[in-house]
Structure formats: structure tokens, C-alpha cells
Write a protein that holds these residues in place. Structure first.
Motif, PDB file in Angstrom:
ATOM      1  N   GLY A   1       0.819  -1.214   0.000  1.00  0.00           N
ATOM      2  CA  GLY A   1       0.000   0.000   0.000  1.00  0.00           C
ATOM      3  C   GLY A   1       0.846   1.254   0.000  1.00  0.00           C
ATOM      4  O   GLY A   1       0.618   2.187  -0.788  1.00  0.00           O
ATOM      5  N   GLN A   2       1.840   1.286   0.878  1.00  0.00           N
ATOM      6  CA  GLN A   2       2.707   2.463   0.956  1.00  0.00           C
ATOM      7  C   GLN A   2       3.497   2.620  -0.338  1.00  0.00           C
ATOM      8  O   GLN A   2       3.635   3.729  -0.873  1.00  0.00           O
ATOM      9  N   HIS A   3       4.021   1.529  -0.837  1.00  0.00           N
ATOM     10  CA  HIS A   3       4.897   1.601  -2.010  1.00  0.00           C
ATOM     11  C   HIS A   3       4.145   2.085  -3.252  1.00  0.00           C
ATOM     12  O   HIS A   3       4.615   2.962  -3.988  1.00  0.00           O
ATOM     13  N   VAL A   4       2.973   1.514  -3.445  1.00  0.00           N
ATOM     14  CA  VAL A   4       2.176   1.893  -4.621  1.00  0.00           C
ATOM     15  C   VAL A   4       1.750   3.354  -4.514  1.00  0.00           C
ATOM     16  O   VAL A   4       1.827   4.118  -5.480  1.00  0.00           O
ATOM     17  N   MET A   5       1.313   3.752  -3.330  1.00  0.00           N
ATOM     18  CA  MET A   5       0.827   5.132  -3.180  1.00  0.00           C
ATOM     19  C   MET A   5       1.963   6.154  -3.238  1.00  0.00           C
ATOM     20  O   MET A   5       1.798   7.235  -3.804  1.00  0.00           O
ATOM     21  N   TRP A   6       3.121   5.830  -2.666  1.00  0.00           N
ATOM     22  CA  TRP A   6       4.259   6.759  -2.785  1.00  0.00           C
ATOM     23  C   TRP A   6       4.654   6.911  -4.246  1.00  0.00           C
ATOM     24  O   TRP A   6       4.966   8.015  -4.720  1.00  0.00           O
ATOM     25  N   SER A   7       4.623   5.798  -4.977  1.00  0.00           N
ATOM     26  CA  SER A   7       4.948   5.865  -6.405  1.00  0.00           C
ATOM     27  C   SER A   7       3.978   6.797  -7.125  1.00  0.00           C
ATOM     28  O   SER A   7       4.365   7.620  -7.958  1.00  0.00           O
ATOM     29  N   ARG A   8       2.715   6.662  -6.758  1.00  0.00           N
ATOM     30  CA  ARG A   8       1.672   7.481  -7.393  1.00  0.00           C
ATOM     31  C   ARG A   8       1.860   8.965  -7.055  1.00  0.00           C
ATOM     32  O   ARG A   8       1.791   9.834  -7.935  1.00  0.00           O
ATOM     33  N   ILE A   9       2.106   9.254  -5.800  1.00  0.00           N
ATOM     34  CA  ILE A   9       2.282  10.649  -5.370  1.00  0.00           C
ATOM     35  C   ILE A   9       3.508  11.255  -6.064  1.00  0.00           C
ATOM     36  O   ILE A   9       3.465  12.386  -6.581  1.00  0.00           O
ATOM     37  N   LEU A  10       4.598  10.502  -6.089  1.00  0.00           N
ATOM     38  CA  LEU A  10       5.847  11.051  -6.638  1.00  0.00           C
ATOM     39  C   LEU A  10       5.787  11.170  -8.161  1.00  0.00           C
ATOM     40  O   LEU A  10       6.349  12.109  -8.729  1.00  0.00           O
ATOM     41  N   ARG A  11       5.108  10.242  -8.805  1.00  0.00           N
ATOM     42  CA  ARG A  11       5.008  10.326 -10.273  1.00  0.00           C
ATOM     43  C   ARG A  11       4.228  11.575 -10.689  1.00  0.00           C
ATOM     44  O   ARG A  11       4.630  12.310 -11.589  1.00  0.00           O
ATOM     45  N   VAL A  12       3.111  11.818 -10.014  1.00  0.00           N
ATOM     46  CA  VAL A  12       2.305  13.000 -10.349  1.00  0.00           C
ATOM     47  C   VAL A  12       3.052  14.281  -9.944  1.00  0.00           C
ATOM     48  O   VAL A  12       3.019  15.281 -10.666  1.00  0.00           O
ATOM     49  N   SER A  13       3.741  14.231  -8.817  1.00  0.00           N
ATOM     50  CA  SER A  13       4.541  15.409  -8.407  1.00  0.00           C
ATOM     51  C   SER A  13       5.616  15.707  -9.440  1.00  0.00           C
ATOM     52  O   SER A  13       5.857  16.867  -9.793  1.00  0.00           O
ATOM     53  N   ASP A  14       6.268  14.649  -9.916  1.00  0.00           N
ATOM     54  CA  ASP A  14       7.318  14.818 -10.923  1.00  0.00           C
ATOM     55  C   ASP A  14       6.755  15.484 -12.183  1.00  0.00           C
ATOM     56  O   ASP A  14       7.364  16.405 -12.742  1.00  0.00           O
ATOM     57  N   ALA A  15       5.592  15.041 -12.607  1.00  0.00           N
ATOM     58  CA  ALA A  15       4.977  15.628 -13.806  1.00  0.00           C
ATOM     59  C   ALA A  15       4.648  17.096 -13.575  1.00  0.00           C
ATOM     60  O   ALA A  15       4.911  17.957 -14.430  1.00  0.00           O
ATOM     61  N   LEU A  16       4.096  17.384 -12.418  1.00  0.00           N
ATOM     62  CA  LEU A  16       3.728  18.771 -12.109  1.00  0.00           C
ATOM     63  C   LEU A  16       4.967  19.665 -12.074  1.00  0.00           C
ATOM     64  O   LEU A  16       4.980  20.768 -12.638  1.00  0.00           O
ATOM     65  N   ILE A  17       6.014  19.181 -11.414  1.00  0.00           N
ATOM     66  CA  ILE A  17       7.253  19.967 -11.331  1.00  0.00           C
ATOM     67  C   ILE A  17       7.825  20.203 -12.723  1.00  0.00           C
ATOM     68  O   ILE A  17       8.262  21.315 -13.049  1.00  0.00           O
ATOM     69  N   THR A  18       7.817  19.169 -13.549  1.00  0.00           N
ATOM     70  CA  THR A  18       8.353  19.309 -14.904  1.00  0.00           C
ATOM     71  C   THR A  18       7.593  20.383 -15.678  1.00  0.00           C
ATOM     72  O   THR A  18       8.201  21.231 -16.347  1.00  0.00           O
ATOM     73  N   LEU A  19       6.271  20.357 -15.577  1.00  0.00           N
ATOM     74  CA  LEU A  19       5.470  21.379 -16.267  1.00  0.00           C
ATOM     75  C   LEU A  19       5.798  22.775 -15.740  1.00  0.00           C
ATOM     76  O   LEU A  19       5.935  23.726 -16.515  1.00  0.00           O
TER      77      LEU A  19
END
Lengths: 486, 242
Positions: free
Chosen positions: A352-370
């Protein structure tokens, strides 16, 4: 510079170079060191209890004699990134393979490689292990600023004149407004339930199957306004407060409509709503905006800030089960958002933690890149990211114990934890505080020096204060931490 | 005797509580400090009843999506609408999540779930999106969402009345390409809409204000005119609050 290269391309190139570690960060010269510079706050609600030991403060199983009985990882599963004093958990590939299969395709290491220098982890002890209470306090610092939440606090400083200064798309009690009656009306948060259809609520007539001319509609609205002054209902309830507020709200809503934000923020194909020019690039980074509400929220957050509509936006995954749609390399049905989000840790903590951290960080990465690719209006040479901060808010951590030798176990709610903040406005690349390897408990730090202090604890109001400090938002009782903020 | 007096007093007090205090004047009754926001279910039900539209017909926005309805949500419907599953994958994903060979499709959450693109703005909750608590008061997007809903509902009634046997706009010739405040039947339509939408008679002043919509500089067809009059009435604060 070759004049044929567009600034956007240049910015994108700079982002790539930064990601590759070839330059430390773009646009240093224009870093928001002026108190008049704009600020953009993004709060990401890590719903259900994001445990810091499962991301940037992992405990190695051989770190102490007690570690095998604590949430810890085999040393081979703990990774580091050069130049960043943060650690992370390697992909738990075999654990998420299922059944049922989970989707966690974004590695924590990738995030640190790209944004580690901007990532600061601050230990804290939450004050509650109740979801709702913890979520509200993560947003309002335990009421430290007259009950304002962070979105409202930032909006009050930077949002005057913006059609939607503070937008809250978060789930659960993260979505709740603050309680400061003195908050300016323009800074009151606007809740949005589904980012994909935000545009429909930002325009009263665009794209209707039976079109209506703007001038004609304006005449009907004007007639309605006149009715509001002469009808028996209006006369009887002329001074009723919530009716008065609605009339003011309607005027502001028409300003929102006139701002053109509806036409600039349409994320999915809606009849009559043009696709924003940024949509192709957004879709490269957030490919599931039509089907994943969290990705859609991030896309809308970017477009709102980019178009000057907002300065403070809250987003979060929901606690509802979400599976991959298929049509990509990902397996259809693979779970990308477990039911209860981070709180799925009750049954399967590590997954649960691993999947959700991946999800949070992936979307954060996209937002930061934009944000890195977009120039800050009025501040040539600086990007939106130079003026931004992402705060990953969560309500509490997770209990530390686990059966020795098992990787599949459940955990409960726990006060001890740490908060993740990402921003070029912070001195990132490190943890503020420390980890007791014999208990798995985090401890605090000295506010002046930033040095870890065993036995000390930080509170929600400290995190709230650091965010406000980075945003240049002053309030009585702010507990500054000069070592964190640049 | 004394017992009888006490009984009468108690009965009178109970009746006053139950039926209201008749000693107050009408003006005192109106001395309220707060009105109650009529949320999505009330708005949609009243529009449907007033305009004689079925719940499915009242309002569909954005290429046929429901604006705000209440009803059961099937598992496959939920997966497509809220969890991003493609229609062709819905059955397979459903089966996979259930751990069965075939999807056991049925009501996912409740037989009375709010669903629609304007539910939240109109005061409903969105359980599928983790928004369990509805807005306490109207938000900034509420007036615009209500504008869309009213334009869609009024437009749908006008369209149906124009194309078939009229049910609501019976007093005016809906084929007229250009109308004015003097057009036969428009005044009667305004008065009828007040009864339908607000359950009261329109005042002469209100009728005059709404008729003036038809006297603008640009041409206005009969269908457009009745739609806009209907819209203006259906979005007044009198329709928003009770």
C-alpha cells in the motif's frame, strides 16, 4: 542563444538538463528571493497516512538489533542518489506482482535524481491518529493561523484579483475550508470535486447543445438581477445573510466566466470547449487525465496557476480503488490506487505504501516538470517552479512493528512521522531531524542550526510555519526555521 | 377543574409547537436570519415537475452526461465513469477485482447514489471521488452550474414543445422566428412559468421585466425567448433558497 529557438523549447531543454543533473538548477539568478515575488503553493494530500519510513527515511534491516521487528527493508532495497543526502526504497517488484497485480511504475530513486536537491524532509509528530482530525490539522497546522488552512493563507497574500485564488480538489477532510471569519472573500477556497469537468462549472453557457448568444444571455441575467430587487421574496428576505452572499457569489462567478479560465482549462473533450494549447505536453507527462482524477487534478492545478487563475491549489488521490485502464504497457486491472489509498496499510502495509508513494511522486514529478518548463509571467528568466512549493500533507504515520521475517503485514495509525516538501525555495536534499534505528521513531531538530536533536519533536504547526515562511506569509506565532528556507 | 386547566394549557402549548405560533404577524414570520439552500435533488426534482420532464430528460450536459441524478451505480458503470476503465475492459477489470472468472455486475455502492457532472457544485457529495462531505454553502461555481442546468432544462422543454405536441409552452407559437414583448402568448407564458417554477402568481412588475428580454436589439425566436424567461425565473434566489 539562437533566436530561432523558442523560449518554451529553451525552458524544456533546461528542464531536461536539470533532470540529467548537468546543471544544478535552472534560472538561479531569478530565484524568488524578493518578498514581492509571486508564490505558488501546491498541497498534495497523501490520504490515509503516508509513512516516511516507506519513502525518504527508510530503515535498513541491519541498522540495529531491533530493526527486523520494525518496518524496515533489506539493505539491498535501500538506494541513495549522488549529491543528495536522502535515501529511498528500491522498486518492490516481486511484492507488487500479485495477485492481485499492482501498478507502481515510478521509482523513488527517479524522483530523487530529478528533484532530490529540492526535496526536504522534516520530521514531525502528528497530534491525532484520527483521519479527519489529522487531515484538517495537516492543512491548518492545528489552527495556528486563526484557523486558516494553508491554501487560504497563501491566497490571502497573493490571490487578490485572481478569479479562483485557492482551489481545493482534495478528498476527505483535506477538503475542508478553514474557519477564520476575517479571511478575505477572494481567499476563500473553492472546492472542485472532479477536475475533468471543472470547465463546466466555470462557464454558464459554453458548449450547450442549444447555443445561446452572449448578449442575449446577458439580457436575461440582467432581467434576473432586476427581479432580485423587486420580487416579493427579495423584499421579504432582503437582509438574509446567505442570500446576500449568494448574490455576491453570482457576481464573482460572472467574473470567473469572463476570465476565460473555462476555455483554458478543459482537460477532456467537451463540446464547445477548446482544448488548451498545453494539453499535448500535459498528456505526455500525465497520460491518464481523461480517466484518472488525480492526474486530472495535477493538470488542472498547473493550468490554473499558469493562467493566473490561482496561487494555491490542493490535490489528492481519493480513497477509492482505481485500476489501470489498459491500452498501455500496463496490465489492465493492475491496481494503481488501492482502496483506502495509504490506509490500505492496515492490510498490506508495504504494498500500500509503495504503490501510493509511487503514485504521489510520479504526479509530483509531472507537475514539477510542467512548472519548470513554464516561464513566470513578469519575471523573465525564471520558471513557475522557481516560485513554487509542493507540500505532501498526510494525517499521520503508521505503527512501526511487524512480524520478523514477513514482508506482508498490516499497520495501524501512528503519530510519529515526517513531512515531505519540495521546492527550490527550500534547502533540500536532506532530512531535518533524525531516525532512531532501535525504535524506528523519528526525532526533531534545532530550529536555528537544523541539527538533529534526539528526544525533540516537531509539530504540525512547525510544518505549517515552514511552508508559510517559504511562501512569505507572516502570522503571529510563526515558528521560523531559518535553516530550511533559502 | 385545576387538572382540566393544566391539561388545556399543555394541549395549547403542544399545538403551538406543532402548528406554529399564530400570534405572530406575517411580517414576524418572515423575520428569518437564514434561508435553506435547495440542493441538487430539490433543484432537479422541481425543474422536472415544473417543466414536465422525466429525471433523465431534465439535464444532460457535456455530450449527454447526467447533470445531477440519484440512482444505483453498477460496478461496470462505476469503473468506467470514476475509475478510468475503458468500456471494452470494464467486464474484465470487474472480474479481476472480484477475483472471479466473470464479473458479477450489480449496484456498486447504493441504490441511491448521487451521480452527475454538477452534483457537487449543486450541494451534493461525491463518494466515488472521496468527497463525503457536501459544501456547507454554495461555492463559486454553484451559480454557473445552476445557469447551465436551467438553460439545459428550459431548452429541452422548449425543444420538445417545438418538435412535438406542446406540454408547457402552450400559449405561444414556438415557430415564430422573432418575438417582442407584445407577441401573443408571451405574457401568459411568463405568468404560467411563475406558477410552475415558483408556485405563485407573478406580479405585474415581474412580468414586465421578463417581457423586456424579448425587446432587445437582436432577433429572438420564440423558442429562445421562452427558454430565457424560464432560465431567469429558475435561477433567481427564490428558486435557490427556501
Amino acid at each position: 542563444m539562437n533566436k530561432n529557438i523558442k523560449r518554451r523549447d529553451f525552458l524544456r531543454g533546461m528542464g531536461t538538463l536539470t533532470a540529467a543533473g548537468l546543471v544544478s538548477r535552472g534560472f538561479k539568478s531569478a530565484r524568488a528571493d524578493s518578498h514581492t515575488a509571486p508564490r505558488h503553493l501546491f498541497v498534495i494530500g497523501a490520504l490515509g497516512g503516508a509513512n516516511i519510513l516507506d519513502s525518504f527515511m527508510p530503515l535498513a534491516r541491519d541498522a540495529s538489533a531491533e530493526a527486523p521487528g520494525i518496518t524496515s527493508f533489506a539493505p539491498s532495497l535501500i538506494e541513495t542518489v549522488k549529491g543528495v543526502d536522502l535515501r529511498c526504497v528500491a522498486p518492490l517488484t516481486s511484492e507488487i506482482a500479485g495477485p492481485p497485480p499492482y501498478s507502481a511504475d515510478f521509482a523513488q530513486r527517479t524522483f530523487l535524481e530529478r528533484h532530490g536537491a529540492d526535496t526536504a524532509v522534516m520530521t514531525l509528530d502528528h497530534s491525532s491518529v484520527n483521519h479527519g482530525v489529522g487531515q484538517r490539522r495537516a492543512m491548518n497546522g492545528g489552527g495556528t493561523f486563526q484557523g486558516r488552512n494553508l491554501l487560504e493563507a497563501v491566497a490571502a497574500k497573493y490571490g487578490d484579483g485572481m478569479p479562483l485564488a485557492a482551489v481545493n480538489m482534495m478528498a476527505g477532510e483535506f477538503s475542508q475550508a478553514g474557519i477564520d471569519p476575517a479571511l478575505p472573500e477572494f481567499a476563500r477556497q473553492v472546492n472542485v470535486a472532479d477536475a475533468r469537468f471543472f470547465s463546466l462549472g466555470a462557464h454558464g453557457s459554453l458548449g450547450l447543445p442549444l447555443p445561446v448568444e452572449d448578449q442575449t444571455l446577458a439580457r436575461a441575467r440582467a432581467a434576473r438581477d432586476t427581479l432580485e430587487q423587486v420580487s416579493p421574496f427579495s423584499t421579504s428576505f432582503a437582509h438574509v445573510q446567505n442570500r446576500q452572499r449568494y448574490l455576491q457569489l453570482r457576481e464573482r462567478a460572472l467574473q470567473l466566466e469572463a476570465s476565460g479560465l473555462a476555455q483554458k482549462t478543459s482537460l477532456v473533450a467537451l463540446p464547445g470547449f477548446p482544448a488548451p494549447a498545453e494539453l499535448p505536453r500535459i498528456s505526455e507527462l500525465l497520460p491518464n487525465i481523461a480517466t484518472d482524477t488525480f492526474e486530472a487534478q495535477a493538470a488542472l492545478a498547473y493550468l490554473l496557476v499558469k493562467n493566473g487563475g490561482s496561487c494555491a491549489v490542493g490535490i489528492s488521490p481519493s480513497d477509492a480503488l482505481s485500476a489501470e485502464a489498459g491500452g498501455t504497457a500496463k496490465e489492465p486491472g493492475a491496481i494503481r490506487n488501492p482502496a483506502l489509498a495509504f490506509d490500505s496499510s492496515h492490510n498490506t502495509h508495504r504494498i500500500g505504501q509503495h504503490v501510493m508513494w509511487s503514485r504521489i511522486l510520479r504526479v509530483s514529478d509531472a507537475l514539477i516538470t510542467l512548472l519548470k518548463e513554464t516561464e513566470e509571467p513578469g519575471f523573465p528568466g525564471s520558471s513557475l517552479w522557481d516560485h513554487s512549493l509542493i507540500y505532501v500533507a498526510t494525517e499521520f504515520g503508521r505503527t512501526r512493528g511487524r512480524p520478523v521475517g514477513f514482508t506482508r503485514f498490516g499497520t495501524g495509525h501512528f503519530q510519529n512521522n515526517g513531512a515531505v516538501m519540495i521546492s527550490p525555495l527550500l534547502r533540500g536534499g536532506r532530512v531535518y531531524g533524525g531516525l532512531d534505528t532501535s525504535t524506528g521513531l523519528t526525532y526533531g531538530f534545532d530550529r536555528q542550526s537544523g541539527a538533529p536533536v534526539v528526544g525533540s519533536t516537531m509539530a504540525e504547526k512547525d510544518v505549517f510555519s515552514v511552508v508559510c515562511q517559504a511562501m512569505n506569509v507572516a502570522f503571529d506565532g510563526r515558528t521560523d526555521v531559518p535553516t530550511i528556507v533559502r | 377543574m385545576r387538572t382540566s386547566m393544566i391539561a388545556k394549557t399543555i394541549t395549547c402549548a403542544a399545538l403551538m409547537v406543532a402548528c406554529g405560533d399564530n400570534t405572530k404577524s406575517p411580517e414576524e414570520h418572515l423575520d428569518r436570519t437564514e434561508l435553506r439552500w435547495r440542493r441538487h435533488h430539490a433543484v432537479m426534482a422541481d425543474l422536472g415537475r415544473a417543466l414536465e420532464l422525466s429525471p433523465e430528460e431534465v439535464c444532460r450536459d457535456a455530450d449527454g452526461k447526467s447533470c445531477a441524478t440519484i440512482g444505483p451505480v453498477r460496478v461496470t458503470e462505476y469503473l468506467q465513469a470514476h475509475r478510468g476503465v475503458l468500456p471494452e475492459n470494464a467486464e474484465a477489470v470487474c472480474a479481476q477485482l472480484q477475483g472471479t472468472a466473470q464479473c458479477d455486475d450489480g449496484a456498486y455502492l447504493s441504490e441511491r447514489s448521487p451521480k452527475g457532472v454538477h452534483v457537487f457544485a449543486l450541494g451534493g457529495n461525491e463518494p466515488f471521488l472521496g468527497t463525503y462531505t457536501p459544501l456547507a454553502n454554495p461555492g463559486l461555481t454553484t451559480p454557473l452550474a445552476l445557469d447551465r442546468v436551467a438553460l439545459l432544462a428550459c431548452g429541452e422543454r422548449a425543444r420538445q414543445d417545438q418538435e412535438g405536441s406542446p406540454k408547457v409552452f402552450t400559449e405561444i407559437d414556438l415557430s415564430l422566428p422573432d418575438v417582442s414583448s407584445e407577441t401573443a402568448g408571451l405574457k401568459e407564458t411568463v405568468r404560467d412559468l411563475y406558477k410552475r417554477l415558483l408556485a405563485r402568481d407573478a406580479t405585474d412588475v415581474e412580468v414586465a421585466i421578463l417581457l423586456a428580454i424579448a425587446d432587445g436589439p437582436e432577433e429572438l425566436s420564440a423558442v429562445e425567448a421562452v427558454r430565457l424567461v424560464c432560465f431567469a425565473i429558475a435561477t433567481t434566489t427564490e428558486a435557490v433558497y427556501q
